[in-house]
Design an enzyme around this catalytic site. Structure first.
Site, PDB file in Angstrom:
ATOM      1  CE  LYS A  49      -3.341   2.887   0.723  1.00 47.82           C
ATOM      2  NZ  LYS A  49      -4.395   3.151  -0.225  1.00 47.82           N
ATOM      3  CB  CYS A 106      -3.843   8.634  -0.385  1.00 49.16           C
ATOM      4  SG  CYS A 106      -5.559   8.546   0.118  1.00 49.16           S
TER       5      CYS A 106
HETATM    6  N1  SAJ Z   1      -1.310  14.939  -9.188  1.00 49.43           N
HETATM    7  C1  SAJ Z   1      -0.391  15.652  -9.943  1.00 49.43           C
HETATM    8  N2  SAJ Z   1      -0.026  15.174 -11.161  1.00 49.43           N
HETATM    9  C2  SAJ Z   1      -0.535  14.019 -11.669  1.00 49.43           C
HETATM   10  C3  SAJ Z   1      -1.467  13.275 -10.886  1.00 49.43           C
HETATM   11  C4  SAJ Z   1      -1.843  13.773  -9.648  1.00 49.43           C
HETATM   12  O1  SAJ Z   1       0.106  16.718  -9.530  1.00 49.43           O
HETATM   13  O2  SAJ Z   1      -0.162  13.661 -12.795  1.00 49.43           O
HETATM   14  C5  SAJ Z   1      -1.700  15.446  -7.844  1.00 49.43           C
HETATM   15  C6  SAJ Z   1      -3.200  15.737  -7.707  1.00 49.43           C
HETATM   16  O3  SAJ Z   1      -3.532  17.017  -8.178  1.00 49.43           O
HETATM   17  C7  SAJ Z   1      -3.375  15.610  -6.207  1.00 49.43           C
HETATM   18  C8  SAJ Z   1      -2.386  14.509  -5.823  1.00 49.43           C
HETATM   19  O4  SAJ Z   1      -1.480  14.420  -6.903  1.00 49.43           O
HETATM   20  O5  SAJ Z   1      -3.022  16.794  -5.538  1.00 49.43           O
HETATM   21  C9  SAJ Z   1      -3.002  13.157  -5.519  1.00 49.43           C
HETATM   22  O6  SAJ Z   1      -3.983  12.816  -6.482  1.00 49.43           O
HETATM   23  P1  SAJ Z   1      -4.215  11.321  -7.014  1.00 49.43           P
HETATM   24  O7  SAJ Z   1      -5.283  11.377  -8.028  1.00 49.43           O
HETATM   25  O8  SAJ Z   1      -2.904  10.755  -7.424  1.00 49.43           O
HETATM   26  O9  SAJ Z   1      -4.597  10.492  -5.742  1.00 49.43           O
HETATM   27  P2  SAJ Z   1      -5.780  10.447  -4.633  1.00 49.43           P
HETATM   28  O10 SAJ Z   1      -5.181  10.974  -3.379  1.00 49.43           O
HETATM   29  O11 SAJ Z   1      -7.043  11.039  -5.093  1.00 49.43           O
HETATM   30  O12 SAJ Z   1      -6.097   8.855  -4.518  1.00 49.43           O
HETATM   31  C10 SAJ Z   1      -5.057   7.948  -4.404  1.00 49.43           C
HETATM   32  C11 SAJ Z   1      -5.268   6.815  -5.419  1.00 49.43           C
HETATM   33  N3  SAJ Z   1      -3.973   6.209  -5.627  1.00 49.43           N
HETATM   34  C12 SAJ Z   1      -3.337   6.189  -6.807  1.00 49.43           C
HETATM   35  O13 SAJ Z   1      -3.764   6.699  -7.792  1.00 49.43           O
HETATM   36  C13 SAJ Z   1      -2.014   5.469  -6.812  1.00 49.43           C
HETATM   37  C14 SAJ Z   1      -6.258   5.786  -4.927  1.00 49.43           C
HETATM   38  O14 SAJ Z   1      -6.291   4.653  -5.766  1.00 49.43           O
HETATM   39  C15 SAJ Z   1      -5.933   5.339  -3.509  1.00 49.43           C
HETATM   40  O15 SAJ Z   1      -6.913   4.468  -3.019  1.00 49.43           O
HETATM   41  C16 SAJ Z   1      -5.892   6.539  -2.621  1.00 49.43           C
HETATM   42  O16 SAJ Z   1      -4.900   7.443  -3.109  1.00 49.43           O
HETATM   43  C17 SAJ Z   1      -5.578   6.065  -1.206  1.00 49.43           C
HETATM   44  O17 SAJ Z   1      -6.495   5.994  -0.368  1.00 49.43           O
HETATM   45  O18 SAJ Z   1      -4.434   5.702  -0.941  1.00 49.43           O
END
Ligand code: SAJ
Length: 401
Positions: free
Chosen positions: A201, A255
Site C-alpha cells: 500500500k 493518501c
Molecule cells: N497529481 C499531480 N499530477 C498528476 C497526478 C496527480 O500533480 O499527474 C496530484 C493531484 O492534483 C493531487 C495529488 O497528486 O493533488 C493526488 O492525487 P491522485 O489522483 O494521485 O490520488 P488520490 O489521493 O485522489 O487517490 C489515491 C489513489 N492512488 C493512486 O492513484 C495510486 C487511490 O487509488 C488510492 O486508493 C488513494 O490514493 C488512497 O487511499 O491511498
C-alpha cells in the site's frame, strides 16, 4: 456470517455496505455518535455517488446496523484513520484502540483484518497485543492485512472490481481473509504475507508521489530554461516506454502526500528518493506561491497600482470538493497573507461557501483579474479563453502553453 467494521468513514462505511449487500450481517462501529445515528437512519454522512441508495437498502433490510460498541461476530475489520503525530511519525493509536475494543469479543476461528494504511509491522504488533490479552487464542484465530485502494467518487465500482492484496500473519490467515473478500470482490485476490501487504500500500502511493515529483522537477527546470513543460512531457511520452505524469501546484489529499512518510519515518537511511520526492512536491507549492507574489510585485511596479488576482481552485485535485491537504489552499493562504488579502479573488466552483475564504464565481473572477493563477485543472476553467491582456500563471496545464 457476521462481520464487524470498526470505523464508518470514507472506506469503512462503503465496504460495510457492499458486504451487507452480499449477504453478510454487518455491525458498523464508530466513535462519533452522529455517524452512528445517521447511518441507522439510512443517511449517508459522506459524499459518494450511488452510495445513499445502497445504504438505505441494507439498513431497511436489517443487514447493516451501526453502533458505538462492537458485538460478537465472526470477522472484525479495522478501518480507522492512521494520522501523524507531528514530525511525520505515523500514529497507530486509532488502530490500537479499535483493536483493544474488539479483543474481548474474539473467539476461536474468528478473522481479524486491518485495512487502515499502516506502517510496516503493524499487523504483527496488533497480533501481539491480541495474544498478550488473550493468550488462549494463539494459533486459533486468523489475522491479516488487506489495504483498500479505491478512488473516492468511484468507490462502488472499485470496491468490487479492483484487485486486492491480502497478507496474513500465516498462510491459513491469508486464505481465511481471501475467503471473506471473495464473497464480494470480483477483482483478483493476491495472497502474500502481512509485512509485504503493508509495504505494498505504501509503495503504490509513494510510487505515484515520486513520479509526480519527477514531473514537478521538470516544470521547475523548464521554467528556468524557457521550455513549455506540457509540450515537453507530451513529446517524451511518445516514446513507447516513457510515461511521465503531469506537473501541478503540489501534491495533496490524504493518501499520496501522506503515505510516503510511513516509509521515511521507519527507514530514514534507505528512503532517500522517497523523502526527496516529498520535499520536491512540497517545494513546488512554495515555489508557486513565490511566483504569484513576484508577478504581483512586477505588476505594481509597472502599473503603479495593486493588481486584482484571481486564484483559481482550492481543491486538492480537479473536479472534486475535497480541500484536505490541498496545495492550492496552501498557496492561496500564503499569497493572501503576504498582501493583507487585498484584491485577491478566490474561486472554487465545487463548493458553495467556505468559512475562511470569500468565494467568487469563476467567470467573474477571471474577467476582473489582472493576474489569473490556475491552481487546479477543474473542467469549468478549461472553458475560459486565454487572454494576452492578462498575466496568466498556469500551474496545472489548463492552456498547456
Ligand atoms: N497529481 C499531480 N499530477 C498528476 C497526478 C496527480 O500533480 O499527474 C496530484 C493531484 O492534483 C493531487 C495529488 O497528486 O493533488 C493526488 O492525487 P491522485 O489522483 O494521485 O490520488 P488520490 O489521493 O485522489 O487517490 C489515491 C489513489 N492512488 C493512486 O492513484 C495510486 C487511490 O487509488 C488510492 O486508493 C488513494 O490514493 C488512497 O487511499 O491511498
Amino acid at each position: 456470517m457476521k462481520a464487524c467494521f470498526m470505523g464508518l468513514g470514507y472506506i469503512g462505511l462503503p465496504t460495510a455496505i457492499i458486504a451487507a449487500k452480499h449477504g453478510i450481517q454487518i455491525t458498523g462501529v464508530d466513535i462519533n455518535p452522529q455517524v452512528v445515528n445517521m447511518t441507522n437512519q439510512g443517511k449517508l454522512h459522506i459524499v459518494e455517488p450511488g452510495m445513499q441508495e445502497l445504504l438505505q437498502g441494507v439498513v431497511s433490510s436489517g443487514m447493516l446496523k451501526a453502533s458505538a460498541v462492537p458485538e460478537t461476530c465472526d470477522a472484525y475489520f479495522i478501518v480507522v484513520p492512521t494520522p501523524f503525530k507531528g514530525n511525520h511519525e505515523p500514529d497507530i493509536s486509532y488502530v490500537e484502540s479499535a483493536t483493544k475494543a474488539v479483543i474481548p469479543f474474539l473467539k476461536k476461528g474468528d478473522l481479524y483484518v486491518i485495512e487502515s494504511t499502516s506502517p510496516v509491522g503493524t499487523t504483527n504488533k496488533m497480533a501481539s497485543l491480541i495474544y498478550d490479552q488473550r493468550p488462549e487464542l494463539k494459533g486459533k484465530i486468523y489475522i491479516a492485512y488487506c489495504p483498500e485502494r479505491v478512488l473516492p467518487g468511484n468507490v462502488i465500482y472499485e470496491l468490487v472490481h479492483n484487485d486486492r492484496v491480502i497478507g496474513g500473519i500465516d498462510e491459513e490467515s491469508t486464505e481465511k481473509a481471501m475467503e471473506f473478500y471473495r464473497q464480494f470482490v470480483k477483482g483478483k485476490l493476491h495472497g502474500t504475507n502481512c509485512k509485504t501487504a503493508e509495504m505494498c500500500k505504501l509503495t503504490e502511493n509513494s510510487s505515484r508521489d515520486v513520479q509526480i515529483a519527477f514531473a514537478n522537477e521538470l516544470s521547475l527546470i523548464c521554467d528556468k530554461a524557457g521550455i513549455n513543460v506540457w509540450e515537453l512531457i507530451n513529446l517524451a511520452n511518445k516514446h513507447p516506454r516513457v510515461n511521465i505524469l503531469q506537473p501541478g501546484c503540489g501534491v495533496g489529499g490524504h493518501c499520496i502526500a501522506v503515505d510516503p512518510y510511513f516509509i521515511t519515518a521507519d527507514f530514514p537511511m534507505e528512503s532517500k528518493l522517497i523523502a526527496q520526492a516529498r520535499e520536491i512536491n512540497n517545494y513546488k507549492s512554495f515555489w508557486c506561491a513565490e511566483k504569484v507574489q513576484n508577478e504581483m510585485l512586477k505588476f505594481e511596479l509597472s502599473h503603479h497600482r495593486k493588481p486584482c488576482v484571481a486564484m483559481m481552485g482550492l481543491a486538492f485535485k480537479p473536479n472534486i470538493d475535497d480541500l484536505r491537504e490541498s496545495p492550492a489552499k496552501y498557496i492561496v493562504t500564503k499569497v493572501m497573507q503576504s498582501c493583507n488579502n487585498a484584491n485577491i479573488l478566490v474561486v472554487e466552483p465545487n463548493i458553495e461557501s467556505h468559512n475562511v475564504f470569500k468565494l467568487t464565481d469563476y467567470k467573474e473572477a477571471y474577467n476582473k483579474a489582472d493576474i489569473v493563477v490556475m491552481l487546479v485543472a477543474h473542467d469549468s476553467f478549461k472553458t475560459l479563453p486565454y487572454s494576452d491582456n492578462k498575466v496568466i500563471l498556469d500551474f496545472c496545464g489548463i492552456y498547456k502553453r
